[in-house]
Enzyme design. Structure first.
Site, mmCIF file in Angstrom:
data_model
loop_
_atom_site.group_PDB
_atom_site.id
_atom_site.type_symbol
_atom_site.label_atom_id
_atom_site.label_comp_id
_atom_site.label_asym_id
_atom_site.label_seq_id
_atom_site.Cartn_x
_atom_site.Cartn_y
_atom_site.Cartn_z
ATOM 1 N N PRO A 1 -8.429 8.961 10.664
ATOM 2 C CA PRO A 1 -8.775 8.592 9.292
ATOM 3 C C PRO A 1 -8.298 9.628 8.290
ATOM 4 O O PRO A 1 -7.973 10.765 8.643
ATOM 5 C CB PRO A 1 -10.307 8.548 9.336
ATOM 6 C CG PRO A 1 -10.669 9.569 10.379
ATOM 7 C CD PRO A 1 -9.573 9.489 11.415
ATOM 8 N N ALA A 2 -8.294 9.228 7.026
ATOM 9 C CA ALA A 2 -7.944 10.151 5.951
ATOM 10 C C ALA A 2 -8.940 11.310 5.919
ATOM 11 O O ALA A 2 -10.131 11.134 6.182
ATOM 12 C CB ALA A 2 -7.949 9.422 4.614
ATOM 13 N N GLU B 1 2.511 0.133 6.071
ATOM 14 C CA GLU B 1 2.107 -0.443 4.788
ATOM 15 C C GLU B 1 2.159 0.701 3.791
ATOM 16 O O GLU B 1 1.284 1.562 3.774
ATOM 17 C CB GLU B 1 0.711 -1.055 4.900
ATOM 18 C CG GLU B 1 0.378 -1.977 3.740
ATOM 19 C CD GLU B 1 -0.437 -1.270 2.679
ATOM 20 O OE1 GLU B 1 0.185 -0.836 1.677
ATOM 21 O OE2 GLU B 1 -1.647 -1.140 2.842
ATOM 22 N N CYS C 1 -3.183 -0.228 -3.179
ATOM 23 C CA CYS C 1 -1.727 -0.292 -3.083
ATOM 24 C C CYS C 1 -1.160 -1.572 -3.675
ATOM 25 O O CYS C 1 0.050 -1.667 -3.906
ATOM 26 C CB CYS C 1 -1.289 -0.138 -1.631
ATOM 27 S SG CYS C 1 -2.095 -1.304 -0.528
ATOM 28 N N GLU D 1 3.907 4.755 -8.997
ATOM 29 C CA GLU D 1 2.603 4.145 -8.797
ATOM 30 C C GLU D 1 1.526 5.060 -9.395
ATOM 31 O O GLU D 1 1.414 6.219 -9.020
ATOM 32 C CB GLU D 1 2.372 3.943 -7.298
ATOM 33 C CG GLU D 1 1.189 3.091 -6.936
ATOM 34 C CD GLU D 1 1.115 2.810 -5.444
ATOM 35 O OE1 GLU D 1 0.500 1.793 -5.070
ATOM 36 O OE2 GLU D 1 1.665 3.610 -4.649
#
Length: 376
Positions: A72-73, A146, A180, A277
């Site tokens: 995980p992050a 992704e 995203c 972004e």
């Protein structure tokens, strides 16, 4: 519920991993195709949906019969650990669900270089995705990526403006702009530009910023101070180039990582916010004259994850949908993520698909069996 939806979906998809019997090409031969689990998979997940981004990757892997490792992050490790506890309570055998935390560089290199890992799935920036792909190359791992987006949100002059505002609010300000698939560039046709901007301003100013545990709050904080600084940088660059602030534009009075929901008008195409972004609550409004210009602006990016447009002319809907270079398009719709549809991008926004019946295919190997000596 969103995280659980992927587990429920792929639990059912696991029953539909079908093989094939192919008509024979020679006398005495039969051709059978089977699908088998690829083996150990590694899932490197982001912080913005700390449970759902795990289940969207592990659900199909487990349903296919694979064991998995979740990395995980660093900002949100507890969600992964909680899911591991729930998996254990649900009766998942030891060794099927594994979680590792720690420095991303060290853990990432182990997952990408270890030959026992046959599949790597990642959600995150294009920059990191390139690095992981390079690290996976020596062991030729199957990968799904992704990656970054720069989603256009197009409002044509025949659009239902009220519906377009609802869609823009959902797409742009969901999770405080930290997804995203958020609308990053709002392209509005000249004839409806001012009317749309006014309606959007009213909707944005109705948002309530605060602690998510407080009543009626619709906008939370950004993830960290660096995210706030990036939003400020994009706003400062745009205004320096001639854009005007319609509403918001600065840190919120609550302090910390809270930022006012913002709209920028008359943003030039050379502004930083057109190409990068933002990952924050800033809606930049760009003008366009006709359909051809809208498509050209929408495709003027190396990314192609999500796109949105609002129009009512059926011919335009098909022309634009076919011309936009994106893996997912919301047409008169601002929320597109669901477990039943394929999620993924084109160009530098990634490889492979998650969700839908296609998601489980990423965790399967196809095996062809040629049976001879049958006699007829």
């Amino acid at each position: 519920a969103y995280a659980a939806s992927f587990l429920e979906w792929f639990a059912e998809e696991g029953k539909r991993v079908y093989g094939e019997t192919i008509p024979q090409n020679a006398k005495g031969r039969r051709i059978i195709v089977t699908k088998e689990p690829i083996g150990v998979f590694a899932a490197i997940t982001p912080w913005n949906f700390p449970a759902a981004m795990i289940t969207r990757k592990t659900g199909p892997g487990w349903a296919a019969g694979c064991t998995g490792i979740i990395r995980p992050a660093s900002q949100t490790p507890f969600s992964a650990l909680a899911l591991a506890v729930l998996a254990e309570r649900a009766g998942m055998p030891p060794g099927v669900c594994n979680v590792i935390t720690g420095p991303s560089g060290e853990t990432g290199k182990e997952l990408t270089s270890n030959p026992l890992v046959r599949k790597l799935t990642f959600t995150g920036s294009t920059e990191v995705g390139r690095l992981l792909l390079a690290q996976c190359a020596p062991t030729i791992k199957k990968t799904s990526m992704e990656l970054g987006g720069n989603a256009p949100f197009i409002v044509f002059d025949d659009a239902d403006l009220d519906a377009a505002v609802v869609g823009a609010m959902a797409s742009k300000y969901r999770n405080t702009g930290q997804t995203c698939v958020c609308a990053n560039r709002i392209l509005v046709q000249d004839g409806v530009y001012d009317a749309f901007a006014a309606k959007l301003k009213t909707a944005v100013e109705a948002l309530k910023v605060g602690d998510g545990m407080e009543p009626n709050v619709t906008q939370g904080p950004l993830i960290n101070p660096e995210a706030v600084e990036k939003v400020e940088e994009h706003i400062a660059d745009a205004t320096k180039r001639g854009a005007t602030i319609v509403t918001g534009g600065k840190r919120h009075s609550r302090g910390g990582n809270f930022f006012e929901p913002t709209i920028l008008a008359n943003v030039p195409h050379d502004a930083m916010i057109f190409t990068e972004e933002t990952f924050g609550p800033v809606a930049p409004l760009f003008r366009f004259k006709d359909e051809a210009e809208a498509i050209a602006l929408a495709n003027d990016t190396p990314f192609g994850l999500a796109a949105y447009f609002y129009a009512r002319d059926i011919g335009r809907i098909f022309r634009v949908a076919e011309a936009i270079e994106s893996g997912m398009i919301g047409i008169n719709e601002g929320l597109i993520s669901t477990e039943v549809a394929p999620f993924g991008g084109v160009k530098q926004s990634g490889l492979g698909r998650e969700g839908s019946n296609l998601g489980i295919e990423e965790y399967l190997e196809v095996k062809y069996l040629a049976l001879g000596g049958i006699g007829t």
